[in-house]
Design a protein around this motif. Structure first.
Motif, PDB file in Angstrom:
ATOM      1  N   HIS A 102       0.838  -1.209  -0.080  1.00 61.86           N
ATOM      2  CA  HIS A 102      -0.032  -0.146   0.102  1.00 61.86           C
ATOM      3  C   HIS A 102       0.935   1.174   0.062  1.00 61.86           C
ATOM      4  O   HIS A 102       2.056   1.227   0.156  1.00 61.86           O
ATOM      5  CB  HIS A 102      -1.019  -0.159   1.088  1.00 61.86           C
ATOM      6  N   ASP A 114      -9.509  -2.500   3.888  1.00 60.25           N
ATOM      7  CA  ASP A 114      -8.783  -3.161   4.440  1.00 60.25           C
ATOM      8  C   ASP A 114      -7.417  -3.514   3.607  1.00 60.25           C
ATOM      9  O   ASP A 114      -7.342  -4.304   2.556  1.00 60.25           O
ATOM     10  CB  ASP A 114      -9.282  -4.429   4.751  1.00 60.25           C
ATOM     11  N   SER A 118      -4.532  -4.529   4.964  1.00 62.19           N
ATOM     12  CA  SER A 118      -3.524  -5.425   5.906  1.00 62.19           C
ATOM     13  C   SER A 118      -2.715  -6.384   5.179  1.00 62.19           C
ATOM     14  O   SER A 118      -1.525  -6.768   5.635  1.00 62.19           O
ATOM     15  CB  SER A 118      -4.443  -6.121   6.948  1.00 62.19           C
ATOM     16  N   ASP A 137       1.001  -5.112   3.941  1.00 56.75           N
ATOM     17  CA  ASP A 137       1.995  -4.402   4.710  1.00 56.75           C
ATOM     18  C   ASP A 137       3.605  -4.412   4.308  1.00 56.75           C
ATOM     19  O   ASP A 137       3.767  -5.572   3.649  1.00 56.75           O
ATOM     20  CB  ASP A 137       1.829  -4.871   6.112  1.00 56.75           C
ATOM     21  N   ARG A 168       5.828  -7.033   5.946  1.00 60.03           N
ATOM     22  CA  ARG A 168       5.653  -8.228   5.728  1.00 60.03           C
ATOM     23  C   ARG A 168       6.289  -8.535   4.302  1.00 60.03           C
ATOM     24  O   ARG A 168       6.806  -9.654   4.171  1.00 60.03           O
ATOM     25  CB  ARG A 168       4.054  -8.530   5.843  1.00 60.03           C
TER      26      ARG A 168
END
Length: 333
Positions: free
Chosen positions: A140, A306, A308, A311, A314
């Motif tokens: 993102h 969302d 997540s 990330d 990660r």
């Protein structure tokens, strides 16, 4: 473990994806990152070479520059082969660009044959049978844009940001938006980005001429300008004729604005991932009806999409795992 990235030290025009990847890898324990230079690639100490757009390695603005780069690229490939250093490649594009020469295509074939592992950005990217790969979603842009103050959303404002290319369908967006006149009051269109040719710029300007609801900024956008257009818009429309990996859609979602994008497998999966009300789809040609329908539907959504699964820390760890697997595979050859 030292990885040589295929992009040089970042400049203001460098793709943010590459910058964020480099930063994430530098935060990953056990990983050292080098940026590309011909000297480093030919004589530096590194364990794995990470390629992004390999066609850049073999191209050039003039015949002499192309020939020089191709000779250097071949020397790098020979060095990698002799020292068993693996190539890891991120598959950003489904197909090679048009207009490659026979020599450029031949060198890209060599790079493909020497590639040990591939990274795809979404699960719909098709790879040849037998290829080793890992799916690591495009990260993102929330941290990237956090330094800029978001604008107050303007009801009825449609936004477009990004480079303007024929395949991105910007002319169709302007035409479809003009058809909304008389069907929905209070709509405006803010369009920002640099056209690929002067002819395309003239075409977009001509299509918009006479409609006071349309504001054009036909030039490169700074990050601050991009944030200003996106966050002041109620809906961001990306009318691409072909879309596979879109940083533009992720940029808008990272700024908490819904998007209208082509209906395909990639975007349906993105819609499922980020939650209801954020990704809206149109089938075939973009129309005034699809813009108005998406605006109505976008009014009902959660506070934030969302993201997540995207990330960057990660992603850094997962890239390091791919590099280690490629190094192990290279040693077994």
């Amino acid at each position: 473990m030292t990885v040589l990235q295929s992009f040089p030290i970042p400049r203001p025009t460098t793709n943010p994806y590459l910058i964020m990847l480099g930063e994430a890898l530098r935060r990953t324990p056990g990983v050292t990152v080098l940026n590309f230079s011909w000297k480093t690639a030919l004589f530096g100490r590194y364990d794995v070479y990470h390629s992004h757009w390999p066609e850049i390695l073999v191209g050039g603005r003039t015949p002499l520059r192309r020939l020089t780069r191709q000779a250097l690229a071949l020397m790098i490939l020979i060095r990698l082969r002799l020292t068993r250093r693996p190539i890891v490649r991120t598959v950003h594009n489904v197909e090679r660009p048009d207009g490659l020469t026979a020599r450029e295509s031949a060198l890209l074939d060599v790079i493909d044959r020497q590639t040990t592992m591939r990274i795809r950005l979404n699960s719909t990217t098709r790879l040849p049978d037998g290829e080793r790969f890992k799916t690591i979603p495009h990260g993102h842009y929330r941290d990237w844009f956090a330094r800029y103050e978001p604008q107050e959303m303007q009801d009825g404002q449609i936004g477009y940001v990004g480079l303007i290319r024929r395949y991105k369908g910007v002319e169709g967006l302007v035409s479809a938006f003009r058809e909304t006149e008389g069907r929905r009051e209070g709509l405006t269109l803010r369009l920002g980005g640099n056209p690929s040719t002067s002819q395309l710029a003239a075409s977009v300007a001509s299509l918009a001429d006479g409609d006071r609801r349309i504001e054009l900024h036909l030039a490169y956008l700074s990050d601050a300008e991009l944030v200003e257009i996106v966050t002041s818009s109620e809906l961001v429309v990306l009318p691409y004729r072909f879309m596979h990996n879109s940083g533009g859609a992720l940029a808008a979602l990272s700024l908490n604005r819904p998007v209208l994008v082509p209906d395909n497998e990639v975007n349906r999966k993105l819609s499922d991932e980020v939650g209801s009300g954020w990704v809206h789809l149109f089938d075939g040609e973009l129309t005034a009806e699809s813009i108005i329908t998406a605006l109505d539907a976008a009014a009902v959504r959660a506070d934030r999409p969302d993201l997540s699964a995207r990330d960057w820390d990660r992603a850094g760890i997962e890239h390091a795992d791919v590099y280690r697997a490629a190094i192990d595979a290279g040693h077994r050859r």
